[in-house]
Write a protein that holds these residues in place. Structure first.
Motif, PDB file in Angstrom:
ATOM      1  N   GLY A  97     -48.988  47.486   6.246  1.00  0.00           N
ATOM      2  CA  GLY A  97     -49.574  46.279   5.667  1.00  0.00           C
ATOM      3  C   GLY A  97     -51.074  46.412   5.538  1.00  0.00           C
ATOM      4  O   GLY A  97     -51.595  47.516   5.385  1.00  0.00           O
ATOM      5  N   ILE A  98     -51.774  45.286   5.604  1.00  0.00           N
ATOM      6  CA  ILE A  98     -53.234  45.285   5.606  1.00  0.00           C
ATOM      7  C   ILE A  98     -53.688  45.473   7.045  1.00  0.00           C
ATOM      8  O   ILE A  98     -53.247  44.749   7.942  1.00  0.00           O
ATOM      9  N   ALA A  99     -54.547  46.449   7.292  1.00  0.00           N
ATOM     10  CA  ALA A  99     -55.001  46.736   8.650  1.00  0.00           C
ATOM     11  C   ALA A  99     -55.646  45.499   9.274  1.00  0.00           C
ATOM     12  O   ALA A  99     -56.406  44.781   8.621  1.00  0.00           O
ATOM     13  N   LYS A 100     -55.352  45.256  10.534  1.00  0.00           N
ATOM     14  CA  LYS A 100     -55.841  44.062  11.221  1.00  0.00           C
ATOM     15  C   LYS A 100     -57.366  43.987  11.204  1.00  0.00           C
ATOM     16  O   LYS A 100     -57.949  42.931  10.958  1.00  0.00           O
ATOM     17  N   MET A 101     -58.031  45.107  11.446  1.00  0.00           N
ATOM     18  CA  MET A 101     -59.491  45.111  11.470  1.00  0.00           C
ATOM     19  C   MET A 101     -60.063  44.753  10.099  1.00  0.00           C
ATOM     20  O   MET A 101     -61.045  44.007   9.988  1.00  0.00           O
ATOM     21  N   ALA A 102     -59.434  45.250   9.038  1.00  0.00           N
ATOM     22  CA  ALA A 102     -59.896  44.957   7.676  1.00  0.00           C
ATOM     23  C   ALA A 102     -59.708  43.480   7.359  1.00  0.00           C
ATOM     24  O   ALA A 102     -60.558  42.857   6.714  1.00  0.00           O
TER      25      ALA A 102
END
Length: 205
Positions: A97-102
């Protein structure tokens, strides 16, 4: 979640789950043909009354974070076809998915104009529709609910993957075991189609 019924003639229903911040008018150029169209959008609130779907012949099209949202909302439903576009049921996820940090950075350094640029790339000049005025609130609520996942609630027939997607990395779509169709488009792919019939078509192997 909000629902807009664009067309309701009692026939086949395309149930479209949009991505973050997008409104139903973003697909107004797509021909419906034989289909009715129900659009779900705005994830400032994750509640959706699904009773209106009972007894309908449903064709699911989910895009971007809408793939995650519909997986939560539609447990137990069966679809004639289910198409995922540039998103996965994992939503915010470092692998699929979309990286948590991003995602956290997109909240802390909120820049909606920058988000639009990466969604559309060279198609930015084609935008002739508006966006959710509560976009940051929607983003924050998606993050707040990101631990909720129902990754096996829908049997997907096809995953459409844009080669120029800079929101959901194309590699994240390796999660899907269904047929994959790669298109030469940015994250927002709908300018590359004329109708929902095109999107729902399953290419022959």
């Amino acid at each position: 979640m909000k629902l807009e019924i664009v067309k309701n003639s009692g026939g086949k229903v395309v149930l479209l789950f949009l991505g973050y911040s997008f409104l139903p008018e973003c697909v107004k150029h797509l021909e419906l043909g034989e289909f009715d169209l129900y659009v779900v959008y705005d994830y400032c609130d994750m509640k959706l009354d699904t009773s209106f779907l009972q007894g309908k012949e449903l064709y699911l099209v989910a895009w971007s974070m809408g793939v995650w949202a519909c997986s939560l909302a539609l447990k137990g439903f069966e679809f004639k076809k289910a198409i995922a576009i540039n998103g996965t049921p994992c939503g915010i996820d470092d692998e699929f998915g979309i990286a948590k940090m991003a995602f956290e950075k997109s909240i802390d350094e909120f820049d909606f104009d920058g988000f639009k640029k990466i969604c559309f790339l060279k198609d930015l000049e084609k935008i002739n529709f508006s966006f959710n005025k509560n976009a940051k609130l929607e983003l924050e609520n998606i993050y707040k609910n990101s631990d909720k996942k129902a990754i096996d609630s829908i049997c997907w027939d096809k995953a459409i993957i844009s080669k120029k997607d800079f929101v959901f990395p194309p590699k994240s779509c390796e999660w899907f075991k269904c047929q994959k169709e790669f298109i030469n488009a940015p994250h927002f792919p709908f300018f590359y189609y004329k109708s929902f019939g095109e999107i729902l078509e399953i290419p022959k192997r």
